[in-house]
Structure formats: structure tokens, C-alpha cells
Design a protein around this motif. Structure first.
Motif, PDB file in Angstrom:
ATOM      1  N   LYS A   1       0.929  -1.405   0.003  1.00 21.80           N
ATOM      2  CA  LYS A   1      -0.017  -0.164   0.151  1.00 21.80           C
ATOM      3  C   LYS A   1       0.839   1.357   0.013  1.00 21.80           C
ATOM      4  O   LYS A   1       0.495   2.051  -0.827  1.00 21.80           O
ATOM      5  CB  LYS A   1      -0.964  -0.169   1.154  1.00 21.80           C
ATOM      6  CG  LYS A   1      -2.180  -0.797   0.908  1.00 21.80           C
ATOM      7  CD  LYS A   1      -2.965  -0.777   2.253  1.00 21.80           C
ATOM      8  CE  LYS A   1      -4.041  -1.981   2.068  1.00 21.80           C
ATOM      9  NZ  LYS A   1      -4.775  -2.186   3.285  1.00 21.80           N
TER      10      LYS A   1
ATOM     11  N   ARG B   1      -6.816  -1.477  -5.129  1.00 24.08           N
ATOM     12  CA  ARG B   1      -7.229  -2.433  -4.085  1.00 24.08           C
ATOM     13  C   ARG B   1      -6.347  -3.534  -4.086  1.00 24.08           C
ATOM     14  O   ARG B   1      -6.102  -4.097  -5.034  1.00 24.08           O
ATOM     15  CB  ARG B   1      -8.602  -2.614  -3.991  1.00 24.08           C
ATOM     16  CG  ARG B   1      -9.044  -3.460  -2.947  1.00 24.08           C
ATOM     17  CD  ARG B   1     -10.734  -3.701  -3.066  1.00 24.08           C
ATOM     18  NE  ARG B   1     -10.958  -4.637  -2.115  1.00 24.08           N
ATOM     19  CZ  ARG B   1     -11.026  -6.145  -2.203  1.00 24.08           C
ATOM     20  NH1 ARG B   1     -10.802  -6.248  -3.552  1.00 24.08           N
ATOM     21  NH2 ARG B   1     -11.380  -6.931  -1.376  1.00 24.08           N
TER      22      ARG B   1
ATOM     23  N   SER C   1      -5.946  -7.611  -2.863  1.00 24.09           N
ATOM     24  CA  SER C   1      -6.552  -8.644  -2.050  1.00 24.09           C
ATOM     25  C   SER C   1      -6.152 -10.048  -2.444  1.00 24.09           C
ATOM     26  O   SER C   1      -5.017  -9.987  -2.899  1.00 24.09           O
ATOM     27  CB  SER C   1      -8.275  -8.815  -2.744  1.00 24.09           C
ATOM     28  OG  SER C   1      -8.024  -8.958  -4.071  1.00 24.09           O
TER      29      SER C   1
ATOM     30  N   SER D   1     -20.071  -0.466   1.910  1.00 24.05           N
ATOM     31  CA  SER D   1     -19.499  -0.192   3.245  1.00 24.05           C
ATOM     32  C   SER D   1     -20.607  -0.086   4.183  1.00 24.05           C
ATOM     33  O   SER D   1     -20.494   0.001   5.572  1.00 24.05           O
ATOM     34  CB  SER D   1     -18.773   0.777   3.126  1.00 24.05           C
ATOM     35  OG  SER D   1     -19.855   1.841   3.018  1.00 24.05           O
TER      36      SER D   1
ATOM     37  N   SER E   1     -15.705  -0.378   6.001  1.00 25.13           N
ATOM     38  CA  SER E   1     -15.806  -0.302   4.353  1.00 25.13           C
ATOM     39  C   SER E   1     -14.753  -0.992   3.841  1.00 25.13           C
ATOM     40  O   SER E   1     -14.657  -0.873   2.448  1.00 25.13           O
ATOM     41  CB  SER E   1     -15.583   1.462   4.282  1.00 25.13           C
ATOM     42  OG  SER E   1     -14.447   1.862   4.980  1.00 25.13           O
ATOM     43  N   ASN E   2     -13.617  -1.476   4.260  1.00 24.46           N
ATOM     44  CA  ASN E   2     -12.677  -2.196   3.644  1.00 24.46           C
ATOM     45  C   ASN E   2     -12.922  -3.849   3.893  1.00 24.46           C
ATOM     46  O   ASN E   2     -12.159  -4.281   3.592  1.00 24.46           O
ATOM     47  CB  ASN E   2     -11.396  -1.992   4.275  1.00 24.46           C
ATOM     48  CG  ASN E   2     -10.818  -0.611   4.219  1.00 24.46           C
ATOM     49  OD1 ASN E   2     -10.749  -0.245   3.131  1.00 24.46           O
ATOM     50  ND2 ASN E   2     -10.299   0.030   5.313  1.00 24.46           N
TER      51      ASN E   2
ATOM     52  N   GLN F   1     -13.352  -5.521   6.715  1.00 25.32           N
ATOM     53  CA  GLN F   1     -12.722  -5.596   8.089  1.00 25.32           C
ATOM     54  C   GLN F   1     -13.898  -6.086   8.981  1.00 25.32           C
ATOM     55  O   GLN F   1     -14.367  -4.967   9.281  1.00 25.32           O
ATOM     56  CB  GLN F   1     -11.352  -5.088   8.337  1.00 25.32           C
ATOM     57  CG  GLN F   1     -10.581  -5.071   7.395  1.00 25.32           C
ATOM     58  CD  GLN F   1      -9.079  -4.454   8.113  1.00 25.32           C
ATOM     59  OE1 GLN F   1      -8.950  -3.682   8.513  1.00 25.32           O
ATOM     60  NE2 GLN F   1      -8.097  -5.256   7.893  1.00 25.32           N
TER      61      GLN F   1
END
Lengths: 169, 312
Positions: free
Chosen positions: A48, A99, A101, A166, B260-261, B263
Motif C-alpha cells: 500500500k 485495491r 486482495s 460499506s 468499509s474495507n 474488515q
């Protein structure tokens, strides 16, 4: 004649479209929420930092994270050295969002092999460079820190996966 | 040759149907395009993520973690354990009855502990999590599914023990599969130290978690070489177990509490321990219950703006 040509074209098109559609990309995943290992946590942070450095065009941050002999390998291309890569990512390449993953890490002490999927929205000189990429990174220990030595990257799809909700939308 | 107009229409319709079916099939196969989110979270209707309304104080938002409408586990949650592999004298010293006893003590004391109390800040529109749990029953399976486990084999393992009645089929509890170090599971140690999930088994929504003997990868899943109870495998597993159990209770069907991630509460504090004390053997610990000291990661507190916490 015109109609027959159209029909032949349509049949051909149906086969072209049908062929990739039949290719099973991978079996359906059993949804599960994993507890990341310490290395996954560590290298997620480093990856990141690297991508944020690209986003912010932060040359100093990138040079801290990259080994002097850093190289990127891509399909159908020669290796790209840091001196050729940095001017591109610090120049007209624009990384809008990213992102990471599905990361896994094999830790060999002073070397770590890091595999992950990266999805991004980006463009380079007006050309859309968004998509999903399969990345394998080789990190080397340098004192107390880690530096990226080699990157192997392949584009998997031009489609950027839908961001996860979210609950605040 | 001439195509009659009627036949042409039929042919074109047929081609359209083929293209449509293949397009839809491709969408279903493409990773990330279905309801299963990249992180595994599932929403019944992705376009209708809930902005949950507080109901009787059960659902509180705005603390860095969001409610998505699914249920939590209520009451005193029963825990069922499947000890899989060689837990008598396996390759690692921690593949032992000592580890079994320590984990039993851990599970016996975790319910109602200060750490588990943090989980009471989560709820659904019915009630909050109680913070209580208890070890209901445990069985030993020395290897009915072989030494290399896949998700399918793990499912078969649980399913077979529910079917033969060695464990009850209970959709209010959490099943734990704990494997000894001679058992491999794809992703264990390189990607994860454990995971939790839910799926229909024996006709019921079964919540279950996997945790392996972390002595297999000390650098990946353990916190310290010398551990509070002198059993690095058991102490490391206890840490991962606290993480999985808290998540399995606050997000049992992967559609309740995550940020929002993507988690969940445990993920937000992974390997974050907070203040510690030093035991007589030099190891660090931050919790004491069940007659033992433990070094357990903190849990995300869904109150006061949210934070990693050892207690409320």
C-alpha cells in the motif's frame, strides 16, 4: 446475399462470444473471512505504501521501498529496470485508486515471495490502464526493512471489480 | 438461396438467445461479479446495504464499523470443537494433550471475560451479543478426511460428524476445527492463521471456523517464542481463536458487522495487543482468566467512536 452475410457473421460472432463464456475461470469460492498472518499484514502495508507513493508521485518514498536492482517482468516484454520505470510512474501515469486482495506470503527469512491481486483505476497518456492484475513480488530484507527486488505482473481483466459495500452508501 | 423471412426471424431469435445465455453464464463465472464480495462478504441485495436504525440500543453505528442487516449470535453461545489430526504425539511438541487442556481452559474462561465483553457492543435489531459462550462438547477425529484438507474436506468433516450424531446440528453455536501440525490446509500459514464462515450443512445454517496449530509457522501466526503457558502452539491458537470466535458471533453469516474495507471487528485489531504485563517466564500477557494468563489481540469496540480495546 446481404441477409445471408449478416447471418453468417452472427453465427461466427456467437461462437466467438460463446467460447470465452464457456471457459470456467475458477470454481466458486466458499465465502470465508480469514485472519491474516503477520507477514500478510506486514506486506499489505508495504504494498500500500508503494502504491500510495505512485499515487502521490513521491519519488523519495518509492526509492526507499525499491532495491537498486529492482526489475519488473511482464508478459511479452523485456524486464523494465527502476531507472526506466520510475520516470513513467512519476510522469504521465495516473493511479486514481487501487485495491489489494488475496495476498499470500512465503517467508524464507531474508526473502519473501508475495502474491496478490491488485485492482486499479488508472490511465497512462490518455489510455485507460484500469483492470485487475495478478502480481508476484520478491522482497529482500535490507537491514531492518524490506525492499522490493523483482515484480512479475500480468493483467487478468480489464474489468475493475465492484468495490465492496460499506453500509454507508 | 433465399431465406424466408419467418425462418430468418426464428434464426435471429435463436442467435440472440444463445448470445444472451452465454453472456449471463460468463457473468456468473467471472470472479468478483456475483454476490460474493472479493473479501467473502455476502449481501442479499448489494444495492440495498442497510443504513441501520437503532432499535432498542441493539444497533449502534458511527464507530468505524458498519451494520449490514444480518443477525448476530445471541445468548450464551455453545462452542463445539473438532480436534482433527494427531493431538496426542504429533510432529510438534504442542500436538499434545497439554494443548487440548489449555484450549479447553481458554474456551471455558473466554465467555464473560473482559475481552469478550467488548463484543457486547455489537447487536442486531433483536438484541446485543451477550459476551457469553461455553464449551458445549468436543470430539477427536484422527484423520477421516486425510492429512491435506481443502474447503470441501473441511465441510465433509463437519457434515459427517453432524450426520452421525457425534455432534449436534446447532445453528445457534460455533463449530471449531482445530488441526494438528501434521495436517495441511491450503492458505494456512501463508495467507491466514484461521478463518470463519457459514454454510448450510444438514439443512441448517452452520457457523464454523478453522484454526491450525500455529507452531507450524511461528513467524506468521505466533506472537512470541516464550509464551505465557509455555506452549507456544496453544497460546498462539488461543489468540487466533479469540479473533475467530468474536467475529463468528458478531458477523456469523458474513452480512452483519464489517467496515468499509470489509474488515470485521477482529480484523481491525489483528496482532494489536495493547498494554501488556510480563509473566515470570519472561513472556508477555494481557488477559487472565480460566486460571491462566493469555496474550490475546484486542477487539474493536463499537462505542465511543471505536477503538481496539482489551475491555470496556
Amino acid at each position: 446475399m446481404c441477409l445471408r452475410g449478416f447471418l453468417c457473421f452472427s453465427i461466427l460472432l456467437s461462437f466467438v462470444v460463446a467460447a470465452p463464456a464457456q471457459e470456467p475461470v475458477k470454481p466458486a469460492l466458499q465465502p470465508k473471512i480469514v485472519t491474516a498472518t503477520r507477514q500478510v499484514t506486514l506486506f499489505s502495508g508495504l504494498e500500500k505504501q508503494l502504491l500510495t507513493g505512485i499515487q502521490k508521485k513521491d519519488q523519495a518514498a518509492l526509492k526507499t521501498l525499491l532495491a537498486d536492482d529492482f526489475e519488473i517482468w511482464m508478459p511479452n516484454s523485456d524486464a523494465v529496470a527502476m531507472e526506466d520505470w520510475l520516470p513513467v510512474v512519476l510522469g504521465k501515469f495516473s493511479l486514481k485508486s487501487f485495491r489489494i486482495s488475496q495476498m499470500s506470503v512465503r517467508d524464507f527469512g531474508d526473502t519473501a515471495i508475495v502474491k496478490f491481486m491488485r485492482s486499479q483505476k488508472a490511465d497512462f497518456q490518455g489510455k485507460d490502464e484500469s483492470g485487475e492484475f495478478f502480481v508476484v513480488d520478491v522482497w529482500k530484507k535490507s537491514g531492518d526493512s524490506w525492499q522490493l527486488s523483482d515484480r512479475y505482473v500480468s493483467k487478468v481483466s480489464s474489468i475493475v471489480p465492484v468495490p465492496r459495500p460499506s453500509g454507508k452508501e | 438461396m433465399k431465406f424466408p423471412l419467418g425462418k430468418t426471424k426464428v434464426l435471429l431469435t435463436f442467435l440472440f438467445v444463445i448470445l444472451a445465455v452465454n453472456f449471463l453464464a460468463a457473468q456468473a463465472l467471472r470472479p468478483g461479479s456475483g454476490d460474493i464480495r472479493p473479501n467473502g462478504h455476502v449481501l442479499d441485495n448489494p444495492t440495498e446495504t442497510m443504513e441501520a436504525k437503532p432499535s432498542g440500543g441493539a444497533v449502534v453505528q458511527g464507530n468505524g464499523i458498519n451494520y449490514h442487516g444480518g443477525p448476530v449470535l445471541h445468548g450464551n453461545v455453545p462452542i463445539y470443537v473438532i480436534w482433527y489430526g494427531n493431538w496426542t504425539n504429533g510432529p510438534k511438541a504442542s500436538d499434545s494433550q497439554t494443548t487440548v487442556n489449555l484450549i479447553d481452559a481458554f474456551l471455558g474462561g473466554l465467555g464473560g471475560s473482559a475481552l469478550e465483553n467488548v463484543n457486547t457492543t455489537y447487536g442486531d435489531n433483536t438484541a446485543n451479543v451477550s459476551g457469553l459462550l461455553h464449551l458445549q462438547s468436543q470430539i477427536f477425529d484422527t484423520g477421516s478426511q486425510g492429512t491435506s484438507l481443502t474447503n470441501t474436506r473441511l465441510t465433509n468433516l463437519i457434515s459427517s460428524h453432524l450426520a452421525n450424531g457425534s455432534l449436534p446440528t446447532d445453528n445457534t453455536g460455533v463449530y471449531l476445527v482445530l488441526t494438528s501440525s501434521n495436517i495441511s490446509e491450503r492458505g494456512f500459514c501463508t495467507q491466514f492463521c484461521g478463518f470463519h464462515t457459514a454454510q448450510t450443512i444438514n439443512g441448517k445454517d452452520i457457523k464454523w471456523a478453522f484454526v491450525g496449530n500455529v507452531d507450524k509457522c511461528p513467524s506468521g501466526c505466533e506472537i512470541q517464542t516464550t509464551s505465557p503457558n509455555g506452549d507456544s502452539g496453544a497460546d498462539g491458537m488461543a489468540n487466533t481463536l479469540s479473533h475467530e470466535i468474536e467475529e463468528a458471533i458478531s458477523d456469523p453469516d458474513l452480512n452483519a458487522w464489517f467496515d468499509s474495507n470489509g474488515q470485521e471487528n477482529g480484523d481491525k485489531c489483528n496482532f494489536n495487543f495493547g498494554a501488556t504485563q510480563t509473566a515470570s517466564n519472561g513472556s508477555k500477557f494481557n488477559q487472565t482468566f480460566g486460571g491462566h494468563n493469555w496474550m490475546l489481540q484486542q477487539n474493536w469496540r463499537n462505542s465511543g467512536g471505536g477503538a481496539c480495546a482489551q475491555h470496556l
